[in-house]
Write a protein that holds these residues in place. Structure first.
Motif, PDB file in Angstrom:
ATOM      1  N   LEU B  19      27.364  -7.880  21.817  1.00 50.05           N
ATOM      2  CA  LEU B  19      25.908  -8.050  21.817  1.00 50.05           C
ATOM      3  C   LEU B  19      25.532  -9.337  22.553  1.00 50.05           C
ATOM      4  O   LEU B  19      24.578  -9.368  23.352  1.00 50.05           O
ATOM      5  CB  LEU B  19      25.367  -8.101  20.383  1.00 50.05           C
ATOM      6  N   GLU B  97      21.957  -2.276  12.355  1.00 47.10           N
ATOM      7  CA  GLU B  97      22.228  -2.010  13.773  1.00 47.10           C
ATOM      8  C   GLU B  97      20.917  -1.997  14.569  1.00 47.10           C
ATOM      9  O   GLU B  97      20.838  -2.541  15.677  1.00 47.10           O
ATOM     10  CB  GLU B  97      22.953  -0.666  13.913  1.00 47.10           C
ATOM     11  N   ASN B  98      19.882  -1.397  13.992  1.00 46.32           N
ATOM     12  CA  ASN B  98      18.574  -1.388  14.674  1.00 46.32           C
ATOM     13  C   ASN B  98      18.035  -2.807  14.852  1.00 46.32           C
ATOM     14  O   ASN B  98      17.479  -3.141  15.903  1.00 46.32           O
ATOM     15  CB  ASN B  98      17.567  -0.562  13.866  1.00 46.32           C
ATOM     16  N   GLN B 101      19.825  -4.460  17.655  1.00 42.34           N
ATOM     17  CA  GLN B 101      19.397  -3.925  18.955  1.00 42.34           C
ATOM     18  C   GLN B 101      18.025  -4.465  19.341  1.00 42.34           C
ATOM     19  O   GLN B 101      17.776  -4.768  20.513  1.00 42.34           O
ATOM     20  CB  GLN B 101      19.373  -2.388  18.928  1.00 42.34           C
ATOM     21  N   THR B 105      17.384  -6.578  22.704  1.00 46.59           N
ATOM     22  CA  THR B 105      16.362  -6.132  23.655  1.00 46.59           C
ATOM     23  C   THR B 105      15.378  -7.263  23.948  1.00 46.59           C
ATOM     24  O   THR B 105      15.014  -7.506  25.113  1.00 46.59           O
ATOM     25  CB  THR B 105      15.600  -4.916  23.078  1.00 46.59           C
TER      26      THR B 105
END
Lengths: 659, 115
Positions: B19, B97-98, B101, B105
């Motif tokens: 990540l 996990e969301n 992300q 982003t």
């Protein structure tokens, strides 16, 4: 229960060497999967069945039922307490407590049915245990398959655990891992350490209520909502996170220690995912029960008990909302009808009586009270009253339908809790029907069309506005609350305008016009909501823009200065002190101040920054933050004055200028 | 530490590293000198840890929060309890996990860590 160490049980300890682990895995594999193992031995070694197990299951079910019954008692007590201490604001002279007592009785019934519903999955587990005799080999295959197919953080759970371990292939490795889990499962509850221990103990026991996993999601949503409306919990969470951040910023918490907390959270998440997969797809629960017997079963019982409590709590909340709404309906109707329709009370009573004992009790209370009020004067309700009643009924019907729909969804998605889902669905739908029917009836009662002489003077017209809002609020439907409140206020105004003659009848044309205005008001509300959503989206977008260049920076500075000036103006317009209202506290007051001066969505950190100063300035103690005072923040009485001192205002301005 | 636990931890570290590596490809970061880039990478990793803690804490009930509220943040008990609580929240892996992300982003789009 007395703790028995693994050593006392003759079980290995957590820190097995790799060789010992392999030996245990081999041993487990031999016992589970060896084709030479006789069926009778399998039963003897792994799947000891019989009365002991059944009695254990019964014990678990009893534990669950006890927990739920306990919860039902709490809910009942709470409802009665509510009835005693919270007279309805719209109708201070009516025995609302009586209605709420009836609602309390209803909740007792909810608790009972919840207990019945929770027993069902426990019985299901018993059946599941019998099926596990089909063979350990299939179990291992199923576990390996589940571990390979369940994804977390971009990898299969098996891959997460086995990456780097020398395996000939993933399927072989995951099969070995599954054997290891089976082998270790007996230790997990007592040991609770290591990867497999975590998977089995940390998560499996939690997810052992696997049948209720989907339901637990619903409970989680409920908790989220509750947390949003619980300022003290939000403050504690913010303080907890802030403590970590401060320690990390000063390097008191090293990066390694910080990383351990992160990995623990992710590790737990993976374990929970793997647990859910295994419990969902295999009979691992049987193995765990075999190894730890009553201990695990008891813990499963606790989990189910917790789920049962949550069921009771959730249904209780809904029931409480229904009770509140029914009380509100009676209050609003009483004001509205002031001089009207004895038949309304009777009819509501009849309708309620037909919906079973629970709603019957509540509805009976409503009917009786409405009847008493209605009996005072007159025989009819004005057209406007009927129309408003219909609107209220529609709103309530929608709200009830929403509850029913939600309950129906829950029922369809929660194997084994169909009883609770069915019941909640019945409650929701029946309540919706009851309230909707009452409104419809108020609209259609013979004679209602004819005598509107009281309508122009109906004090409850505005009250109905509050009532509709109250129903929406009580049922937790913010949109309905707002829509109901605004629509009914519009209706109230329209009613006053539409009925200029106090002794005349309201013509059908005016009634139709009122309906049109109600519809227009609703449309306006919908438009306003859309505009608000658009504005929020635009604001969110604007927030994400990174200023580039001097011109943009200058513009940003100007905007900041303007915001500060606006905030100063807003602060100046505030009173020099704020008196605490029911349910309010310094945290909420701080939130309100920030919103009033232009911080639309203050973060917990911003609220806490202001809250600390507010408490210090008012000599209010907050032990969790090390703030001393003459009175504890948790014990502030209603009416306590919080002075908005210069220091408080300065802090608020500082926050605005930083946003 | 048993080998499987070690492997899971290694996987987590690799996942977080991946990540961070994605974040370092952000237009405003990719061409930074190596020392600044390394510093930024540490900040990102710290931030992702903060994200994981916030995601968990936001899911806790009052009773669950009270289990860890007064523990020493650096203690093994804290890590063990965090692990246990994370394991008991249905769907937490997806949620976390969301959140990761979303953070990645944002950093990739804005070349900075969210405030």
């Amino acid at each position: 229960m007395q703790e028995v160490t693994p050593q006392e049980q003759g079980l290995p300890t957590a820190h097995l060497t790799r060789q010992e682990l392999a030996a245990r895995a081999r041993e487990a594999a031999e016992r589970i999967g060896s084709p030479d193992t006789k069926p009778a031995e399998k039963k003897g070694n792994f799947f000891q069945r019989g009365l002991g197990k059944l009695s254990g299951m019964a014990g678990g079910a009893g534990h669950v039922a006890g927990s739920v019954a306990h919860r039902a008692g709490d809910v009942l007590g709470g409802a009665k307490d509510l009835g005693t201490h919270l007279p309805h604001p719209h109708l201070p002279n009516v025995n609302v407590g009586g209605i709420k007592d009836a609602a309390g009785g209803a909740l007792g019934g909810v608790g009972h049915l919840a207990a019945e519903g929770v027993k069902a999955p426990v019985r299901g587990v018993g059946k599941w245990a019998e099926l596990s005799d089909a063979g350990g080999d299939a179990l291992i295959r199923g576990m390996a398959h589940a571990l390979e197919n369940k994804k977390a953080f971009g990898k299969s759970v098996a891959n997460f655990a086995l990456h780097g371990v020398a395996t000939r292939e993933l399927s072989y490795g995951s099969r070995e891992l599954a054997k290891g889990i089976v082998s270790w499962s007996g230790l997990a509850g007592a040991v609770g350490g290591g990867a497999v221990g975590t998977v089995v103990a940390g998560a499996f026991v939690g997810a052992m209520a696997g049948a209720a996993v989907e339901y637990a999601r619903q409970v989680n949503k409920n908790l989220d909502r509750k947390a949003e409306t619980d300022p003290s919990l939000a403050g504690r969470k913010a303080a907890f996170i802030l403590k970590f951040k401060e320690l990390r910023q000063t390097d008191t918490l090293t990066s390694i220690q910080w990383k351990k907390v992160r990995n623990a959270a992710i590790f737990g998440a993976i374990a929970g995912t793997g647990a859910a997969a295994l419990v969902e797809h295999t009979q691992l629960g049987e193995i765990i029960r075999e190894r730890l017997g009553g201990t695990i079963l008891s813990r499963v019982g606790e989990v189910f008990g917790g789920a049962g409590s949550a069921v009771g709590g959730t249904v209780g909340n809904i029931g409480g909302g229904v009770g509140e709404a029914v009380g509100g309906f009676a209050g609003g109707a009483g004001e509205m009808i002031d001089g009207g329709a004895g038949k309304v009370g009777e009819t509501i009573g009849d309708l309620a009586g037909g919906t079973g004992e629970m709603i019957g009790n509540a509805g009976g209370g409503v009917g009786g009270i409405v009847g008493d009020i209605a009996g005072r004067t007159g025989e009819t309700i004005g057209d406007v009253g009927g129309a408003i009643g219909g609107t209220v009924g529609n709103l309530a019907g929608e709200a009830g339908g929403a509850i029913g729909g939600g309950a129906e969804t829950a029922r369809n998605n929660i194997p084994g809790i169909a009883g609770v889902g069915d019941f909640a669905g019945t409650v929701g739908n029946t309540t919706g029907n009851l309230l909707g029917g009452a409104g419809e009836m108020a609209h259609n009662i013979p004679g209602v069309q004819g005598a509107g002489d009281l309508a122009g003077n109906i004090p409850g017209v505005k009250g109905v506005g509050d009532l509709a809002g109250g129903i929406g609020h009580a049922l937790g439907l913010g949109g309905v609350h707002e829509a109901g409140q605004t629509a009914a206020e519009s209706a109230g105004q329209a009613a006053q305008e539409a009925i200029p003659t106090p002794d005349g009848f309201v013509p059908q044309a005016d009634y139709n016009a009122l309906n049109q205005q109600l519809t227009a008001a609703q449309n306006n509300i919908n438009d306003l909501q859309r505009q608000l959503a658009d504005a929020k989206q635009a604001l969110d977008t604007a927030k994400g823009v990174v200023p580039v260049g001097d011109a943009v920076a200058a513009a940003a500075n100007t905007a900041t200065e303007q915001a500060a000036a606006t905030a100063q103006s807003a602060l100046d317009s505030l009173d020099s002190s704020i008196s605490l209202q029911v349910g309010s506290n310094p945290w909420e007051v701080s939130t309100t101040i920030l919103k009033q001066i232009g911080v639309a969505n203050p973060t917990p950190e911003q609220i806490m920054q202001l809250d600390k100063v507010l408490c210090q300035e008012n000599n209010v103690g907050v032990p969790a933050w090390g703030i001393k005072g003459t009175i504890d923040a948790r014990n502030l009485p209603i009416g306590f004055n919080l002075n908005l001192t210069d220091a408080v205002k300065k802090t608020a301005l500082t926050i605005v200028s930083k946003k | 530490m048993d080998p499987i636990t070690a492997n899971v931890n290694q996987n987590i570290d690799e996942y977080i590293d991946s990540l961070v590596a994605q974040c370092l490809q952000a237009p405003g970061i990719v061409n930074l000198p190596p020392d600044q880039k390394n510093e930024f990478a540490k900040d990102i990793e710290d931030y992702l840890t903060q994200v994981s803690l916030e995601a968990l804490v936001n899911k806790l009930s009052s009773e669950q929060l009270s289990q860890i509220e007064n523990l020493d943040p650096a203690s093994p008990e804290m890590a063990a309890k965090v692990q246990q609580l994370a394991a008991q929240i249905p769907g937490f892996a997806d949620d976390l996990e969301n959140k990761f992300q979303e953070a990645v982003t944002y950093i990739k789009q804005n070349s900075k860590i969210p405030e």
